[in-house]
Scaffold this motif. Structure first.
Motif, mmCIF file in Angstrom:
data_model
loop_
_atom_site.group_PDB
_atom_site.id
_atom_site.type_symbol
_atom_site.label_atom_id
_atom_site.label_comp_id
_atom_site.label_asym_id
_atom_site.label_seq_id
_atom_site.Cartn_x
_atom_site.Cartn_y
_atom_site.Cartn_z
ATOM 1 N N SER A 102 18.414 -18.349 -0.530
ATOM 2 C CA SER A 102 18.457 -17.956 0.405
ATOM 3 C C SER A 102 17.445 -18.189 1.602
ATOM 4 O O SER A 102 18.767 -17.734 2.867
ATOM 5 C CB SER A 102 16.971 -16.476 -0.028
ATOM 6 N N PHE A 103 16.822 -18.847 1.828
ATOM 7 C CA PHE A 103 16.451 -19.358 2.372
ATOM 8 C C PHE A 103 17.237 -21.019 3.462
ATOM 9 O O PHE A 103 17.699 -20.817 4.064
ATOM 10 C CB PHE A 103 14.962 -20.455 2.579
ATOM 11 N N GLU A 107 20.535 -21.213 2.845
ATOM 12 C CA GLU A 107 21.651 -21.073 3.285
ATOM 13 C C GLU A 107 21.714 -20.472 5.333
ATOM 14 O O GLU A 107 22.824 -20.479 5.724
ATOM 15 C CB GLU A 107 22.366 -18.945 2.845
ATOM 16 N N THR A 108 20.000 -19.870 5.340
ATOM 17 C CA THR A 108 20.139 -20.259 6.870
ATOM 18 C C THR A 108 20.006 -20.651 7.327
ATOM 19 O O THR A 108 19.219 -21.007 8.787
ATOM 20 C CB THR A 108 18.774 -18.534 7.017
ATOM 21 N N SER A 109 19.894 -21.922 6.601
ATOM 22 C CA SER A 109 18.821 -23.483 7.633
ATOM 23 C C SER A 109 20.627 -24.316 7.762
ATOM 24 O O SER A 109 21.421 -24.254 6.683
ATOM 25 C CB SER A 109 18.016 -23.857 6.545
ATOM 26 N N ASP A 110 19.588 -25.498 8.657
ATOM 27 C CA ASP A 110 21.259 -26.941 9.094
ATOM 28 C C ASP A 110 20.881 -27.859 8.441
ATOM 29 O O ASP A 110 20.579 -28.787 9.252
ATOM 30 C CB ASP A 110 21.892 -26.221 10.517
ATOM 31 N N GLN A 155 20.831 -27.884 2.613
ATOM 32 C CA GLN A 155 22.391 -27.527 2.782
ATOM 33 C C GLN A 155 23.053 -28.341 1.058
ATOM 34 O O GLN A 155 23.896 -27.779 0.492
ATOM 35 C CB GLN A 155 22.821 -28.686 4.028
ATOM 36 N N CYS A 204 22.133 -26.169 -1.899
ATOM 37 C CA CYS A 204 22.701 -25.608 -1.559
ATOM 38 C C CYS A 204 24.335 -25.668 -2.528
ATOM 39 O O CYS A 204 24.855 -25.383 -3.703
ATOM 40 C CB CYS A 204 23.827 -24.128 -0.775
#
Length: 228
Positions: A40-41, A43-46, A51, A54
């Protein structure tokens, strides 16, 4: 979660080992909750490590080892680069094509990201929980004569080099058994009265009794030599 990962960088050997042992020993329900929260976290991090979490979950959904990029260095090699990992270093290959040279070993222990047997207790007996900066794993290339570039590692188990075939005008002396792997181009390897043709992806074995051999052709050869 992000602050937790940053905190791992400051853990000593004993605490890092305890953290990893606790993580790998979680019950399935707690593992599922932790992986779900991490995804969940992520998906919001670059951040590259998040990455990778994921991406790994796409291939091994729910495996606690998808969190590995948060615990390990994410190292990227470009063509012509090499790196060295000491025995006892937990590692995983993510993507791309590379040559891996290993010292003699009779075991492969897995901690996840596989359909094969995972033996965490045995794995914990072999891992060296020592932090290493990503820049410290790269090997510096050293140009030699006869079109050869050596990548000197800090062990005496083997030698590794890359030969630019069209620059190899002199014979290569043999002191121990070798393997030659064609990275690109086309070569003919001549040892005495025997010869073999190599194309990309093919390899040949050079006996320690060969004394010397010649390389004819163009492209690059990877040379792996055992130490005498």
């Amino acid at each position: 979660l992000e602050s937790l990962v940053e905190a791992l960088c400051w853990l000593g050997e004993g605490k890092l080992r305890a953290f990893y042992e606790h993580l790998m020993g979680l019950k399935e329900e707690k593992k599922d909750c932790l992986v779900a929260a991490a995804l969940s976290f992520a998906e919001t991090s670059d951040h590259p490590a998040w990455q990778e979490v994921c991406r790994l979950n796409q291939f091994y959904p729910g495996d606690i080892a998808v969190l590995s990029p948060l615990l390990l260095n994410v190292v990227e090699l470009t063509p012509g680069q090499a790196m060295f990992l000491r025995a006892g270093t937990l590692h995983t290959y993510l993507e791309g094509t590379a040559l891996e040279i290993m010292a003699c070993s009779d075991n492969v222990l897995r901690g996840g990201l596989t359909s094969k047997h995972v033996d965490v207790p045995e794995l914990l007996k072999t891992i060296e929980f020592v932090t290493v900066a990503p820049a410290d794993v790269y090997l510096k290339p050293e140009r030699e004569e006869n079109g050869e570039t050596r990548f000197v590692s800090p062990v005496d188990d083997f030698l590794f080099s890359v030969i630019q075939s069209e620059q190899a005008s002199e014979p290569f002396q043999v002191k121990a058994a070798e393997i030659l792997f064609c990275v690109e181009g086309h070569q003919c390897i001549r040892a005495g009265e025997r010869s073999v043709e190599l194309t990309p992806g093919s390899a040949c074995f050079i006996s320690a009794m060969a004394e010397s051999y010649r390389v004819e052709g163009v492209g690059r050869l990877a040379r792996a030599t055992s130490t005498p």
